[in-house]
Motif scaffolding. Structure first.
Motif, PDB file in Angstrom:
ATOM      1  N   ALA A  56     -11.718-109.070 -10.276  1.00  0.00           N
ATOM      2  CA  ALA A  56     -10.758-108.495  -9.324  1.00  0.00           C
ATOM      3  C   ALA A  56      -9.851-107.472 -10.010  1.00  0.00           C
ATOM      4  O   ALA A  56      -9.551-106.416  -9.436  1.00  0.00           O
ATOM      5  N   VAL A  57      -9.437-107.769 -11.231  1.00  0.00           N
ATOM      6  CA  VAL A  57      -8.569-106.838 -11.969  1.00  0.00           C
ATOM      7  C   VAL A  57      -9.362-105.603 -12.391  1.00  0.00           C
ATOM      8  O   VAL A  57      -8.876-104.469 -12.261  1.00  0.00           O
ATOM      9  N   LEU A  58     -10.586-105.796 -12.859  1.00  0.00           N
ATOM     10  CA  LEU A  58     -11.424-104.655 -13.239  1.00  0.00           C
ATOM     11  C   LEU A  58     -11.626-103.721 -12.039  1.00  0.00           C
ATOM     12  O   LEU A  58     -11.557-102.503 -12.177  1.00  0.00           O
ATOM     13  N   ASP A  59     -11.861-104.308 -10.879  1.00  0.00           N
ATOM     14  CA  ASP A  59     -12.054-103.486  -9.682  1.00  0.00           C
ATOM     15  C   ASP A  59     -10.788-102.702  -9.339  1.00  0.00           C
ATOM     16  O   ASP A  59     -10.862-101.561  -8.890  1.00  0.00           O
ATOM     17  N   ARG A  60      -9.625-103.299  -9.582  1.00  0.00           N
ATOM     18  CA  ARG A  60      -8.365-102.597  -9.322  1.00  0.00           C
ATOM     19  C   ARG A  60      -8.160-101.450 -10.313  1.00  0.00           C
ATOM     20  O   ARG A  60      -7.581-100.420  -9.960  1.00  0.00           O
ATOM     21  N   VAL A  61      -8.638-101.624 -11.551  1.00  0.00           N
ATOM     22  CA  VAL A  61      -8.544-100.559 -12.554  1.00  0.00           C
ATOM     23  C   VAL A  61      -9.252 -99.308 -12.036  1.00  0.00           C
ATOM     24  O   VAL A  61      -8.774 -98.188 -12.225  1.00  0.00           O
ATOM     25  N   ALA A  62     -10.381 -99.485 -11.363  1.00  0.00           N
ATOM     26  CA  ALA A  62     -11.144 -98.341 -10.842  1.00  0.00           C
ATOM     27  C   ALA A  62     -10.327 -97.516  -9.850  1.00  0.00           C
ATOM     28  O   ALA A  62     -10.589 -96.321  -9.677  1.00  0.00           O
ATOM     29  N   ASN A  63      -9.344 -98.136  -9.220  1.00  0.00           N
ATOM     30  CA  ASN A  63      -8.530 -97.429  -8.230  1.00  0.00           C
ATOM     31  C   ASN A  63      -7.319 -96.718  -8.821  1.00  0.00           C
ATOM     32  O   ASN A  63      -6.678 -95.942  -8.130  1.00  0.00           O
ATOM     33  N   LEU A  72     -16.534-100.588 -12.533  1.00  0.00           N
ATOM     34  CA  LEU A  72     -17.037-101.415 -11.440  1.00  0.00           C
ATOM     35  C   LEU A  72     -18.318-102.151 -11.836  1.00  0.00           C
ATOM     36  O   LEU A  72     -18.636-103.184 -11.268  1.00  0.00           O
ATOM     37  N   GLN A  73     -19.038-101.619 -12.837  1.00  0.00           N
ATOM     38  CA  GLN A  73     -20.251-102.269 -13.348  1.00  0.00           C
ATOM     39  C   GLN A  73     -19.994-103.066 -14.615  1.00  0.00           C
ATOM     40  O   GLN A  73     -20.768-103.944 -14.956  1.00  0.00           O
ATOM     41  N   ALA A  74     -18.955-102.726 -15.341  1.00  0.00           N
ATOM     42  CA  ALA A  74     -18.713-103.323 -16.663  1.00  0.00           C
ATOM     43  C   ALA A  74     -18.222-104.769 -16.543  1.00  0.00           C
ATOM     44  O   ALA A  74     -17.400-105.069 -15.679  1.00  0.00           O
ATOM     45  N   PRO A  75     -18.693-105.652 -17.435  1.00  0.00           N
ATOM     46  CA  PRO A  75     -18.222-107.029 -17.412  1.00  0.00           C
ATOM     47  C   PRO A  75     -16.822-107.204 -18.006  1.00  0.00           C
ATOM     48  O   PRO A  75     -16.182-108.222 -17.795  1.00  0.00           O
ATOM     49  N   LEU A  76     -16.368-106.211 -18.761  1.00  0.00           N
ATOM     50  CA  LEU A  76     -15.018-106.287 -19.311  1.00  0.00           C
ATOM     51  C   LEU A  76     -14.523-104.922 -19.712  1.00  0.00           C
ATOM     52  O   LEU A  76     -15.281-103.965 -19.806  1.00  0.00           O
ATOM     53  N   GLY A  77     -13.234-104.850 -19.953  1.00  0.00           N
ATOM     54  CA  GLY A  77     -12.613-103.653 -20.481  1.00  0.00           C
ATOM     55  C   GLY A  77     -11.500-104.077 -21.420  1.00  0.00           C
ATOM     56  O   GLY A  77     -10.925-105.159 -21.261  1.00  0.00           O
ATOM     57  N   ILE A  78     -11.235-103.244 -22.406  1.00  0.00           N
ATOM     58  CA  ILE A  78     -10.143-103.528 -23.338  1.00  0.00           C
ATOM     59  C   ILE A  78      -9.161-102.364 -23.288  1.00  0.00           C
ATOM     60  O   ILE A  78      -9.535-101.204 -23.461  1.00  0.00           O
ATOM     61  N   LEU A  79      -7.907-102.714 -23.016  1.00  0.00           N
ATOM     62  CA  LEU A  79      -6.827-101.737 -23.009  1.00  0.00           C
ATOM     63  C   LEU A  79      -6.203-101.721 -24.396  1.00  0.00           C
ATOM     64  O   LEU A  79      -5.791-102.760 -24.908  1.00  0.00           O
ATOM     65  N   VAL A  80      -6.164-100.539 -25.008  1.00  0.00           N
ATOM     66  CA  VAL A  80      -5.539-100.365 -26.319  1.00  0.00           C
ATOM     67  C   VAL A  80      -4.151 -99.781 -26.078  1.00  0.00           C
ATOM     68  O   VAL A  80      -4.011 -98.739 -25.431  1.00  0.00           O
ATOM     69  N   CYS A  81      -3.146-100.474 -26.582  1.00  0.00           N
ATOM     70  CA  CYS A  81      -1.752-100.084 -26.348  1.00  0.00           C
ATOM     71  C   CYS A  81      -1.001 -99.910 -27.658  1.00  0.00           C
ATOM     72  O   CYS A  81      -1.276-100.604 -28.637  1.00  0.00           O
ATOM     73  N   GLY A  82      -0.017 -99.031 -27.635  1.00  0.00           N
ATOM     74  CA  GLY A  82       0.907 -98.888 -28.745  1.00  0.00           C
ATOM     75  C   GLY A  82       2.144 -99.723 -28.483  1.00  0.00           C
ATOM     76  O   GLY A  82       2.704 -99.694 -27.389  1.00  0.00           O
ATOM     77  N   ASP A  83       2.538-100.485 -29.491  1.00  0.00           N
ATOM     78  CA  ASP A  83       3.740-101.322 -29.396  1.00  0.00           C
ATOM     79  C   ASP A  83       4.845-100.613 -30.178  1.00  0.00           C
ATOM     80  O   ASP A  83       4.870-100.653 -31.415  1.00  0.00           O
TER      81      ASP A  83
END
Length: 171
Positions: A56-63, A72-83
């Motif tokens: 559900a979160v991955l699908d929201r990322v597409a929007n 929408l096809q990927a089983p996961l995604g990784i967000l790289v962030c600067g702290d």
């Protein structure tokens, strides 16, 4: 499957089509371990990672990002962030996290996975959208999002070496 570093560098391509099967947790850990081996200014390691595997979160990322529909096809995604709270030298988090992202993509490739770097920072609308969706604190800035999975495509690799882009001692 492990590959030599030069082969990995020469054959890694952006993958935007994925098979419908999960990525084992141990592989995700190995990819994140590789990301955290990246060099950083003053060895500050000013990164944070958000692993997104909830459909559900991955699908929201597409929007919220115009160039991330492959999620929408990927089983996961990784967000790289600067702290920003972990920086020793302000402003270098971008370079540090870019190095971490490249390590992440190379590790995924070396393990037989595919991925693609989708840029977020410095586009303020994208930064705000990811910050809101993934509940990032104010001092954490999303640099890029990498959809990952088993590749369902095999793009060709060609050398990108251009002699005219090399300058010795002066431009």
């Amino acid at each position: 499957m492990h590959m030599e570093i030069m082969e990995a560098l020469r054959t890694r391509r952006s993958i935007r089509k994925f098979e419908d099967r999960p990525v084992p947790g141990e592989m995700i850990r190995d990819i994140l371990d590789a990301a955290m081996m990246a060099p950083s200014a003053g060895n500050a390691q000013p990164w944070q990672f958000v692993v997104v595997d909830d459909r559900a979160v991955l699908d929201r990322v597409a929007n919220i990002h115009p160039y991330v529909k492959m999620v929408l096809q990927a089983p996961l995604g990784i967000l790289v962030c600067g702290d920003l709270s972990k920086e020793k030298y302000p402003g270098y988090w971008v370079q540090d996290c870019a190095a971490a992202m490249e390590n992440l993509l190379l590790a995924a490739h070396g393990l037989g996975l595919g991925g693609v770097w989708t840029g977020i920072y410095p586009m303020e609308d994208r930064v705000a959208a990811f910050r809101k969706l993934l509940k990032l604190p104010e001092h954490v800035v999303p640099l890029g999002f990498a959809p990952l999975g088993w590749p369902a495509q095999a793009p060709r690799s060609e050398s990108r070496y251009l002699e005219e882009r090399i300058h010795h001692n002066t431009y």
